[in-house]
Design a protein around this motif. Structure first.
Motif, PDB file in Angstrom:
ATOM      1  N   LEU A  92      10.985  28.074  62.873  1.00 50.25           N
ATOM      2  CA  LEU A  92      11.591  28.918  61.855  1.00 50.25           C
ATOM      3  C   LEU A  92      10.652  28.957  60.660  1.00 50.25           C
ATOM      4  O   LEU A  92      10.079  27.923  60.287  1.00 50.25           O
ATOM      5  N   PHE A 135      14.974  29.373  56.171  1.00 58.74           N
ATOM      6  CA  PHE A 135      14.061  29.423  57.304  1.00 58.74           C
ATOM      7  C   PHE A 135      14.742  30.144  58.465  1.00 58.74           C
ATOM      8  O   PHE A 135      15.911  29.897  58.757  1.00 58.74           O
ATOM      9  N   PHE A 136      14.001  31.034  59.126  1.00 63.30           N
ATOM     10  CA  PHE A 136      14.629  31.820  60.188  1.00 63.30           C
ATOM     11  C   PHE A 136      13.643  32.145  61.296  1.00 63.30           C
ATOM     12  O   PHE A 136      12.425  32.076  61.130  1.00 63.30           O
ATOM     13  N   THR A 137      14.215  32.512  62.437  1.00 62.72           N
ATOM     14  CA  THR A 137      13.466  33.156  63.497  1.00 62.72           C
ATOM     15  C   THR A 137      14.331  34.262  64.045  1.00 62.72           C
ATOM     16  O   THR A 137      15.561  34.228  63.923  1.00 62.72           O
ATOM     17  N   ALA A 171      22.632  25.327  61.100  1.00 64.01           N
ATOM     18  CA  ALA A 171      22.108  26.692  61.162  1.00 64.01           C
ATOM     19  C   ALA A 171      23.221  27.686  61.449  1.00 64.01           C
ATOM     20  O   ALA A 171      24.308  27.321  61.914  1.00 64.01           O
ATOM     21  N   ARG A 224      19.541  36.809  64.097  1.00 64.09           N
ATOM     22  CA  ARG A 224      18.708  35.869  63.349  1.00 64.09           C
ATOM     23  C   ARG A 224      19.327  34.465  63.338  1.00 64.09           C
ATOM     24  O   ARG A 224      20.524  34.301  63.086  1.00 64.09           O
ATOM     25  N   LEU A 226      19.239  31.163  61.280  1.00 61.63           N
ATOM     26  CA  LEU A 226      18.877  30.875  59.896  1.00 61.63           C
ATOM     27  C   LEU A 226      19.347  29.478  59.509  1.00 61.63           C
ATOM     28  O   LEU A 226      20.484  29.094  59.788  1.00 61.63           O
ATOM     29  N   THR A 256      19.978  21.645  64.649  1.00 66.10           N
ATOM     30  CA  THR A 256      19.797  23.041  64.255  1.00 66.10           C
ATOM     31  C   THR A 256      20.373  23.991  65.294  1.00 66.10           C
ATOM     32  O   THR A 256      21.240  24.821  64.980  1.00 66.10           O
TER      33      THR A 256
END
Length: 290
Positions: A92, A135-137, A171, A224, A226, A256
């Motif tokens: 992330l 923070f993300f992906t 998350a 997402r 996050l 997470t």
């Protein structure tokens, strides 16, 4: 509208705000607010530090959390794929790296969050600081997405990692919200403003803002993952080439998210060659031609 609670019969300011907010919440299928947990000042309506019930209700309506395991795709180019192979992790990255691409700023403008965006349209230090802790992906939903292949999958020269994703305690997993009419938060604050009342300050507003993107990106249908770093919270953030990352191990339980790799998709590459380069712990993962 629900009958006025007894505790509000002799509290004019609270009963007034209750009467404004409650019909909007009821129309969304939500319960009336507990006004005993709200603090009203000349400039704002906020929740007590130990309470976030109204914020959770609004956020859950505007950006619903995905709680069940969800099959998602992560498109990536060669260098990032090799890094994933080497580490066995999905990383992330901080939202602050994407502010120049339209992240958060449309949400801030729409909701009157002037402290986050300057008159010149650029992010303020407040937004820079807040986004550095988010923070993300990103993932796309099946079926295959040509736009994601072109933009993130090296125009077909990269990889599509098919995961099953479940967000855990630290998350959130939510679909991106593209323009679709006013949020519940905006409806409430517009109604409060129209009646001369101060706005409701949502707890976690930076997190909800991270799920809003312009309509130009709607074709990506993004979901997402996050996570937010809190001071003293022990977030697993580390530095890689002077860039902060939040690593999430693949196929390993962690606070997470559980990210289980189900398949690897390729387009212009050979599935057989890719399969031979996989680490031993991934040799059972199917490599398919998209």
């Amino acid at each position: 509208m629900a009958a006025l609670p007894t505790y509000l019969h002799f509290d004019g300011p609270r009963s007034r705000i209750y009467s404004i907010i409650t019909p909007i919440l009821e129309q969304a299928g939500l319960a009336p607010p507990d006004m005993r947990e709200l603090v009203i000042t000349e400039k704002s309506v906020i929740e007590k530090s130990s309470y976030d019930g109204l914020s959770q209700a609004i956020t859950g309506n505007d950006i619903p959390k995905i709680t069940a395991p969800l099959r998602l795709d992560h498109y990536t180019e060669g260098p990032a794929f090799r890094d994933i192979l080497h580490t066995g992790e999905l990383h992330l990255h901080a939202l602050s790296r994407r502010l120049s691409q339209g992240e958060f700023i449309p949400f801030a403008w729409e909701h009157g969050l002037h402290g986050y965006v300057g008159a010149d349209g650029k992010p303020t230090q407040l937004l820079l600081d807040a986004s550095a802790d988010l923070f993300f992906t990103s993932f796309g939903r099946p079926p295959l997405n040509e736009r994601l292949w072109d933009r993130f999958g090296g125009e077909g020269n990269g990889y599509r990692l098919g995961f099953e994703v479940t967000a855990n305690a630290t998350a959130d997993l939510c679909a991106i919200r593209y323009p679709q009419g006013p949020t519940l938060l905006k409806q409430i604050n517009d109604a409060l403003a129209a009646d001369g009342c101060p706005p409701f300050i949502l707890k976690g507003v930076s997190r909800i803002g991270a799920y809003f993107l312009p309509a130009t990106w709607e074709g990506e249908d993004e979901v997402r993952l996050l996570a937010k770093r809190f001071e003293g919270g022990g977030a697993p953030v580390s530095s890689q080439n002077d860039v902060e990352i939040w690593p999430v191990p693949i196929n390993v339980g962690n606070p997470t998210a559980l990210i289980s790799l189900k398949e690897i998709g390729v387009r212009k590459l050979s599935p057989e060659i890719v399969r031979k380069k996989l680490p031993a712990y991934w040799t059972a993962i199917p490599v398919v031609q998209d």
